[in-house]
Motif scaffolding. Sequence first.
Motif, PDB file in Angstrom:
ATOM      1  N   ARG A 242      -8.664  -1.985  -4.629  1.00 56.67           N
ATOM      2  CA  ARG A 242      -8.096  -3.338  -4.537  1.00 56.67           C
ATOM      3  C   ARG A 242      -8.570  -4.203  -5.711  1.00 56.67           C
ATOM      4  O   ARG A 242      -7.797  -4.958  -6.312  1.00 56.67           O
ATOM      5  CB  ARG A 242      -8.488  -3.990  -3.202  1.00 56.67           C
ATOM      6  CG  ARG A 242      -7.703  -3.483  -2.032  1.00 56.67           C
ATOM      7  CD  ARG A 242      -7.905  -4.353  -0.791  1.00 56.67           C
ATOM      8  NE  ARG A 242      -9.284  -4.750  -0.547  1.00 56.67           N
ATOM      9  CZ  ARG A 242     -10.097  -4.243   0.369  1.00 56.67           C
ATOM     10  NH1 ARG A 242      -9.649  -3.283   1.165  1.00 56.67           N
ATOM     11  NH2 ARG A 242     -11.318  -4.681   0.496  1.00 56.67           N
ATOM     12  N   TYR A 243      -9.846  -4.086  -6.041  1.00 62.40           N
ATOM     13  CA  TYR A 243     -10.402  -4.846  -7.160  1.00 62.40           C
ATOM     14  C   TYR A 243      -9.696  -4.462  -8.468  1.00 62.40           C
ATOM     15  O   TYR A 243      -9.344  -5.333  -9.278  1.00 62.40           O
ATOM     16  CB  TYR A 243     -11.910  -4.610  -7.247  1.00 62.40           C
ATOM     17  CG  TYR A 243     -12.588  -5.348  -8.352  1.00 62.40           C
ATOM     18  CD1 TYR A 243     -12.791  -6.730  -8.276  1.00 62.40           C
ATOM     19  CD2 TYR A 243     -13.016  -4.673  -9.497  1.00 62.40           C
ATOM     20  CE1 TYR A 243     -13.407  -7.403  -9.303  1.00 62.40           C
ATOM     21  CE2 TYR A 243     -13.635  -5.344 -10.524  1.00 62.40           C
ATOM     22  CZ  TYR A 243     -13.840  -6.712 -10.424  1.00 62.40           C
ATOM     23  OH  TYR A 243     -14.456  -7.382 -11.445  1.00 62.40           O
ATOM     24  N   ALA A 244      -9.508  -3.144  -8.667  1.00 62.34           N
ATOM     25  CA  ALA A 244      -8.833  -2.675  -9.886  1.00 62.34           C
ATOM     26  C   ALA A 244      -7.400  -3.165  -9.924  1.00 62.34           C
ATOM     27  O   ALA A 244      -6.890  -3.569 -10.989  1.00 62.34           O
ATOM     28  CB  ALA A 244      -8.888  -1.152  -9.961  1.00 62.34           C
ATOM     29  N   ASN A 245      -6.681  -3.171  -8.790  1.00 64.90           N
ATOM     30  CA  ASN A 245      -5.307  -3.668  -8.733  1.00 64.90           C
ATOM     31  C   ASN A 245      -5.251  -5.162  -9.061  1.00 64.90           C
ATOM     32  O   ASN A 245      -4.358  -5.629  -9.787  1.00 64.90           O
ATOM     33  CB  ASN A 245      -4.688  -3.442  -7.356  1.00 64.90           C
ATOM     34  CG  ASN A 245      -4.301  -1.984  -7.143  1.00 64.90           C
ATOM     35  OD1 ASN A 245      -4.184  -1.237  -8.124  1.00 64.90           O
ATOM     36  ND2 ASN A 245      -4.107  -1.597  -5.899  1.00 64.90           N
TER      37      ASN A 245
ATOM     38  N   ARG B 202     -14.494   3.139   2.336  1.00 62.93           N
ATOM     39  CA  ARG B 202     -14.348   1.698   2.329  1.00 62.93           C
ATOM     40  C   ARG B 202     -14.649   1.135   0.923  1.00 62.93           C
ATOM     41  O   ARG B 202     -13.920   0.275   0.412  1.00 62.93           O
ATOM     42  CB  ARG B 202     -15.284   1.089   3.374  1.00 62.93           C
ATOM     43  CG  ARG B 202     -14.840  -0.257   3.835  1.00 62.93           C
ATOM     44  CD  ARG B 202     -15.572  -0.788   5.065  1.00 62.93           C
ATOM     45  NE  ARG B 202     -17.028  -0.721   4.973  1.00 62.93           N
ATOM     46  CZ  ARG B 202     -17.789   0.079   5.723  1.00 62.93           C
ATOM     47  NH1 ARG B 202     -17.227   0.847   6.616  1.00 62.93           N
ATOM     48  NH2 ARG B 202     -19.089   0.073   5.583  1.00 62.93           N
ATOM     49  N   LYS B 203     -15.691   1.671   0.303  1.00 60.31           N
ATOM     50  CA  LYS B 203     -16.012   1.241  -1.063  1.00 60.31           C
ATOM     51  C   LYS B 203     -14.905   1.636  -2.034  1.00 60.31           C
ATOM     52  O   LYS B 203     -14.532   0.863  -2.934  1.00 60.31           O
ATOM     53  CB  LYS B 203     -17.344   1.845  -1.521  1.00 60.31           C
ATOM     54  CG  LYS B 203     -18.542   1.166  -0.905  1.00 60.31           C
ATOM     55  CD  LYS B 203     -19.823   1.776  -1.439  1.00 60.31           C
ATOM     56  CE  LYS B 203     -21.026   1.119  -0.805  1.00 60.31           C
ATOM     57  NZ  LYS B 203     -22.280   1.668  -1.290  1.00 60.31           N
TER      58      LYS B 203
END
Length: 123
Positions: A114-117, A107-108
């Motif tokens: 997602r954060y990097a994208n 999950r992390k």
Amino acid sequence: MKHARNNDLSDRRSAAAEAKSALLNAFRTARTTDEPTRLARQAERATITAAREERRLKRERMKRDEAERQAAERQAAAAAALRAETEALEVAERNRIARVIDDEAARKAERDRRYANRKARRA
């Protein structure tokens, strides 16, 4: 004994008493002559009885020992089953904890991806 036709009561009574005493004397002499063999038979019976009792006691000891051995085996088997069950529960708990940790890490990782994208799209 010869039966005479003129047997008086006293003659018959004395003959019966003599016959009875003769039988009693014969019994007494037979008993005294048979005394050693009677004692030997009694001793033999006593040894047979003692051996029989000893065998019975040995069988009882063997049965008791076997019952104690089986009880000990049952107790050991129950203890082993309890240990196995406890170990299985511990392994299942460890596996569950490992799955939770792996799920949390996944999950992390997904969140970081997602954060990097998102950062890549803004840049």
